[in-house]
Design a protein around this motif. Structure first.
Motif, PDB file in Angstrom:
ATOM      1  N   TYR A  34      -6.583  -2.663  -5.791  1.00  0.00           N
ATOM      2  CA  TYR A  34      -5.268  -2.077  -6.357  1.00  0.00           C
ATOM      3  C   TYR A  34      -4.322  -2.820  -5.287  1.00  0.00           C
ATOM      4  O   TYR A  34      -3.194  -3.272  -5.805  1.00  0.00           O
ATOM      5  CB  TYR A  34      -5.234  -0.888  -6.478  1.00  0.00           C
ATOM      6  N   LEU A  42     -11.393   4.458   2.314  1.00  0.00           N
ATOM      7  CA  LEU A  42     -10.743   4.036   1.009  1.00  0.00           C
ATOM      8  C   LEU A  42     -11.885   3.599  -0.079  1.00  0.00           C
ATOM      9  O   LEU A  42     -12.647   2.829   0.438  1.00  0.00           O
ATOM     10  CB  LEU A  42      -9.879   3.091   1.214  1.00  0.00           C
ATOM     11  N   THR A  43     -11.550   4.088  -1.153  1.00  0.00           N
ATOM     12  CA  THR A  43     -12.536   3.389  -2.269  1.00  0.00           C
ATOM     13  C   THR A  43     -12.011   1.741  -2.565  1.00  0.00           C
ATOM     14  O   THR A  43     -11.018   1.364  -2.344  1.00  0.00           O
ATOM     15  CB  THR A  43     -12.163   4.109  -3.742  1.00  0.00           C
ATOM     16  N   VAL A  84      -1.192   4.187  -1.484  1.00  0.00           N
ATOM     17  CA  VAL A  84      -2.531   3.952  -1.044  1.00  0.00           C
ATOM     18  C   VAL A  84      -2.520   4.323   0.373  1.00  0.00           C
ATOM     19  O   VAL A  84      -1.642   3.460   1.094  1.00  0.00           O
ATOM     20  CB  VAL A  84      -3.251   2.633  -1.416  1.00  0.00           C
ATOM     21  N   ALA A 114       0.731  -1.301  -0.148  1.00  0.00           N
ATOM     22  CA  ALA A 114       0.046  -0.013  -0.053  1.00  0.00           C
ATOM     23  C   ALA A 114       0.949   1.320  -0.061  1.00  0.00           C
ATOM     24  O   ALA A 114       0.763   2.186  -0.706  1.00  0.00           O
ATOM     25  CB  ALA A 114      -0.917  -0.033   1.113  1.00  0.00           C
ATOM     26  N   GLN A 172      -9.139   1.431  -4.616  1.00  0.00           N
ATOM     27  CA  GLN A 172      -7.635   1.402  -3.872  1.00  0.00           C
ATOM     28  C   GLN A 172      -7.631   0.330  -3.296  1.00  0.00           C
ATOM     29  O   GLN A 172      -6.428  -0.369  -3.365  1.00  0.00           O
ATOM     30  CB  GLN A 172      -7.714   2.618  -2.788  1.00  0.00           C
ATOM     31  N   ASN A 173      -8.407  -0.351  -2.544  1.00  0.00           N
ATOM     32  CA  ASN A 173      -8.285  -1.614  -1.916  1.00  0.00           C
ATOM     33  C   ASN A 173      -7.893  -2.853  -2.816  1.00  0.00           C
ATOM     34  O   ASN A 173      -7.210  -3.668  -2.663  1.00  0.00           O
ATOM     35  CB  ASN A 173      -9.571  -1.977  -1.198  1.00  0.00           C
TER      36      ASN A 173
END
Length: 76
Positions: free
Chosen positions: A52, A45-46, A35, A30, A49-50
């Motif tokens: 990714y 977090l979106t 992130v 991360a 993002q998670n």
């Protein structure tokens, strides 16, 4: 409706002894990709993002295994 977890989709670590290493790896990845993952709540977090973070973890694990396998085969 009962929860069906047969798809393999869960947050469980298959090798319990690896849990801390996997957590450390998650935060390392991360941080590497920018992130802002933190211990505890990450609801800000979106899902992208998670996702990714998880996807990049898998990519790095596959690369490490490929390197290991290539090294094993080159010694023959």
């Amino acid at each position: 409706m009962a929860s069906n977890n047969s798809s393999g989709s869960s947050n469980k670590v298959n090798v319990p002894e690896a849990k801390k290493a996997m957590d450390d790896f998650k935060y390392e990845v991360a941080n590497e990709i920018g992130v802002p993952l933190k211990k505890g709540y990450n609801g800000d977090l979106t899902s992208a993002q998670n996702g990714y973070v998880g996807g990049y973890m898998v990519k790095k694990m596959i690369e490490a295994q490929e390197k290991k396998m290539a090294g094993e085969h080159s010694e023959e």
